[in-house]
Design a protein around this motif. Structure first.
Motif, short mmCIF file in Angstrom:
data_model
loop_
_atom_site.label_atom_id
_atom_site.label_comp_id
_atom_site.label_asym_id
_atom_site.label_seq_id
_atom_site.Cartn_x
_atom_site.Cartn_y
_atom_site.Cartn_z
N TYR A 226 4.68 -12.93 -7.53
CA TYR A 226 5.50 -11.89 -6.94
C TYR A 226 5.67 -12.22 -5.41
O TYR A 226 6.29 -11.10 -5.05
CB TYR A 226 4.81 -10.51 -7.41
N ALA A 227 5.37 -13.03 -4.77
CA ALA A 227 5.39 -13.20 -3.60
C ALA A 227 6.97 -13.35 -3.11
O ALA A 227 7.32 -12.75 -2.02
CB ALA A 227 4.57 -14.38 -3.11
N ASP A 228 7.59 -14.23 -3.71
CA ASP A 228 9.31 -14.14 -3.46
C ASP A 228 9.88 -13.01 -3.99
O ASP A 228 10.17 -13.14 -5.04
CB ASP A 228 9.67 -15.54 -4.01
N ASP A 229 10.24 -12.10 -3.25
CA ASP A 229 11.07 -10.84 -3.72
C ASP A 229 12.43 -11.18 -3.82
O ASP A 229 13.20 -10.28 -4.31
CB ASP A 229 10.72 -9.60 -2.90
N SER A 230 12.97 -12.50 -3.52
CA SER A 230 14.27 -12.82 -3.60
C SER A 230 14.23 -13.46 -4.85
O SER A 230 15.77 -13.81 -5.01
CB SER A 230 14.65 -13.80 -2.32
N SER A 231 13.54 -14.19 -5.21
CA SER A 231 13.57 -14.80 -6.81
C SER A 231 14.13 -13.71 -7.80
O SER A 231 13.92 -12.51 -7.92
CB SER A 231 12.42 -15.81 -6.99
N SER A 232 14.59 -14.49 -9.11
CA SER A 232 14.84 -13.77 -10.12
C SER A 232 13.56 -13.34 -11.05
O SER A 232 13.87 -12.48 -11.96
CB SER A 232 15.71 -14.32 -11.18
N TYR A 233 12.56 -13.90 -10.59
CA TYR A 233 11.17 -13.86 -11.37
C TYR A 233 10.75 -12.28 -11.74
O TYR A 233 10.65 -11.83 -12.86
CB TYR A 233 9.92 -14.26 -10.81
N ARG A 234 10.94 -11.30 -10.53
CA ARG A 234 10.58 -9.98 -10.71
C ARG A 234 11.41 -9.23 -11.83
O ARG A 234 10.94 -8.50 -12.46
CB ARG A 234 10.72 -9.17 -9.37
N ARG A 235 12.85 -9.30 -11.55
CA ARG A 235 13.66 -8.70 -12.59
C ARG A 235 13.62 -9.12 -13.97
O ARG A 235 13.31 -8.60 -14.94
CB ARG A 235 15.18 -8.94 -12.02
N ASP A 236 13.43 -10.57 -14.14
CA ASP A 236 13.13 -11.19 -15.51
C ASP A 236 11.88 -10.50 -16.23
O ASP A 236 11.79 -10.23 -17.25
CB ASP A 236 12.96 -12.57 -15.48
N GLU A 237 10.92 -10.40 -15.38
CA GLU A 237 9.45 -9.92 -16.02
C GLU A 237 9.61 -8.42 -16.36
O GLU A 237 9.16 -7.92 -17.23
CB GLU A 237 8.38 -10.06 -15.03
N ALA A 238 10.38 -7.67 -15.23
CA ALA A 238 10.45 -6.32 -15.67
C ALA A 238 11.24 -6.04 -17.00
O ALA A 238 10.94 -5.38 -17.89
CB ALA A 238 11.50 -5.65 -14.50
N ILE A 239 12.28 -6.89 -17.08
CA ILE A 239 13.21 -6.77 -18.30
C ILE A 239 12.37 -7.17 -19.58
O ILE A 239 12.41 -6.60 -20.51
CB ILE A 239 14.45 -7.22 -18.46
N ARG A 240 11.86 -8.15 -19.43
CA ARG A 240 11.11 -8.89 -20.48
C ARG A 240 10.05 -8.01 -21.17
O ARG A 240 9.85 -7.79 -22.41
CB ARG A 240 10.60 -10.25 -20.22
N ASN A 241 9.26 -7.44 -20.25
CA ASN A 241 8.15 -6.99 -20.63
C ASN A 241 8.41 -5.20 -21.04
O ASN A 241 7.94 -4.67 -21.97
CB ASN A 241 6.96 -6.69 -19.41
N THR A 242 9.46 -4.69 -20.41
CA THR A 242 10.12 -3.38 -20.60
C THR A 242 10.57 -3.40 -22.22
O THR A 242 10.57 -2.46 -22.92
CB THR A 242 11.10 -3.03 -19.67
N SER A 243 11.02 -4.61 -22.60
CA SER A 243 11.83 -4.70 -23.87
C SER A 243 10.70 -4.63 -24.73
O SER A 243 11.20 -3.94 -25.92
CB SER A 243 12.54 -6.10 -23.96
N LEU A 244 9.51 -5.16 -24.75
CA LEU A 244 8.65 -5.01 -25.72
C LEU A 244 8.26 -3.84 -25.90
O LEU A 244 7.82 -3.07 -26.88
CB LEU A 244 7.35 -5.82 -25.14
N ALA A 245 8.08 -2.88 -24.81
CA ALA A 245 7.73 -1.13 -24.92
C ALA A 245 8.87 -0.64 -25.55
O ALA A 245 8.40 0.38 -26.42
CB ALA A 245 7.53 -0.72 -23.56
N ALA A 246 10.01 -0.96 -25.30
CA ALA A 246 11.07 -0.12 -25.85
C ALA A 246 11.21 -0.55 -27.50
O ALA A 246 11.36 0.49 -28.21
CB ALA A 246 12.50 -0.88 -25.31
N MET A 247 10.89 -1.64 -28.12
CA MET A 247 10.92 -1.91 -29.38
C MET A 247 9.62 -1.24 -29.80
O MET A 247 9.75 -0.66 -30.97
CB MET A 247 10.88 -3.23 -29.47
N GLN A 248 8.77 -1.19 -29.50
CA GLN A 248 7.40 -0.61 -29.94
C GLN A 248 7.74 1.07 -29.97
O GLN A 248 7.55 1.54 -30.98
CB GLN A 248 6.30 -0.65 -29.10
#
Length: 222
Positions: A128-150
């Motif tokens: 999470y060190a690089d806040d300019s990369s897409s990693y944070r957003r990708d992880e937010a959407i990816r993991n949140t989608s699991l909770a939405a389906m559940q």
């Protein structure tokens, strides 16, 4: 698992469909909504950081405020509750709350393949060190989608209906409901009792969706 329980589980999967028309007179209690969201929150997430935050819209005024933002989709106001599911762009800040009690208890056993909690936390911070990369957003959407389906399966298991919505203005949502920069709106899920059955939909045959052991070289370049 008994054969009956297994049958019920598979039935749950096959009978869950996205509903657009809800009974506006049907109300869920706050406790019932909390139970649904507790089940949603038991979804898996990377490093167990639990990248979700839920905004539950139950009051008429709040739903009416949401309606134009959601392109006037009536299920927003007619459903018993419309849940906005937000993804956490700074989920690494959850480390202390998630792992603090275990660490304080003196448990430094290997966790999830790491030699120690210290090694694991160091890797989380690095990711999470690089806040300019897409990693944070990708992880937010990816993991949140699991909770939405559940959440949708939890609703179905309780005899309710649901419908996910991505057709909304995320920027307007952030402004209207004062969402902190830490969170990104991912989708809305309307939950309640259907008054019109879900529209029948087809699915691709499973043979059409499986690639065994990778694409052939000539296909991968198309």
């Amino acid at each position: 698992m008994s054969s009956t329980a297994k049958t019920d589980f598979f039935t749950l999967f096959r009978e869950r469909h996205s509903v657009r028309h809800f009974d506006a007179s049907y109300k869920l209690s706050e406790q019932e909504i909390k139970e649904l969201l507790e089940l949603a929150g038991s979804a898996p997430s990377s490093w167990n950081l639990q990248h979700w935050k839920f905004i539950a819209f139950t009051e008429a005024a709040a739903k009416e405020k949401l309606l134009p933002i959601a392109n006037d989709q009536k299920q927003v106001v007619n459903a018993s509750v419309t849940v906005a599911i937000l993804g956490d762009l700074q989920a690494h800040r959850n480390v202390e709350a998630v792992y603090g009690p275990t660490i304080q208890a003196g448990s430094e056993n290997a966790y999830a393949g790491y030699s120690s909690h210290t090694a694991m936390i160091a890797q989380i911070e690095e990711a999470y060190a690089d806040d300019s990369s897409s990693y944070r957003r990708d992880e937010a959407i990816r993991n949140t989608s699991l909770a939405a389906m559940q959440l949708m399966f939890a609703a179905k298991a309780k005899g309710l209906d649901s419908g996910p919505m991505v057709g909304f203005d995320a920027n307007a949502f952030v402004q209207a409901f004062h969402v902190p920069p830490r969170y990104v709106p991912v989708l809305l899920v309307a939950i309640g009792k259907a008054v019109v059955p879900a529209r029948p939909t087809s699915r691709f045959p499973v043979e059409q969706t499986i690639i065994w052991n990778g694409f052939e070289p000539d296909i991968a370049t198309l």
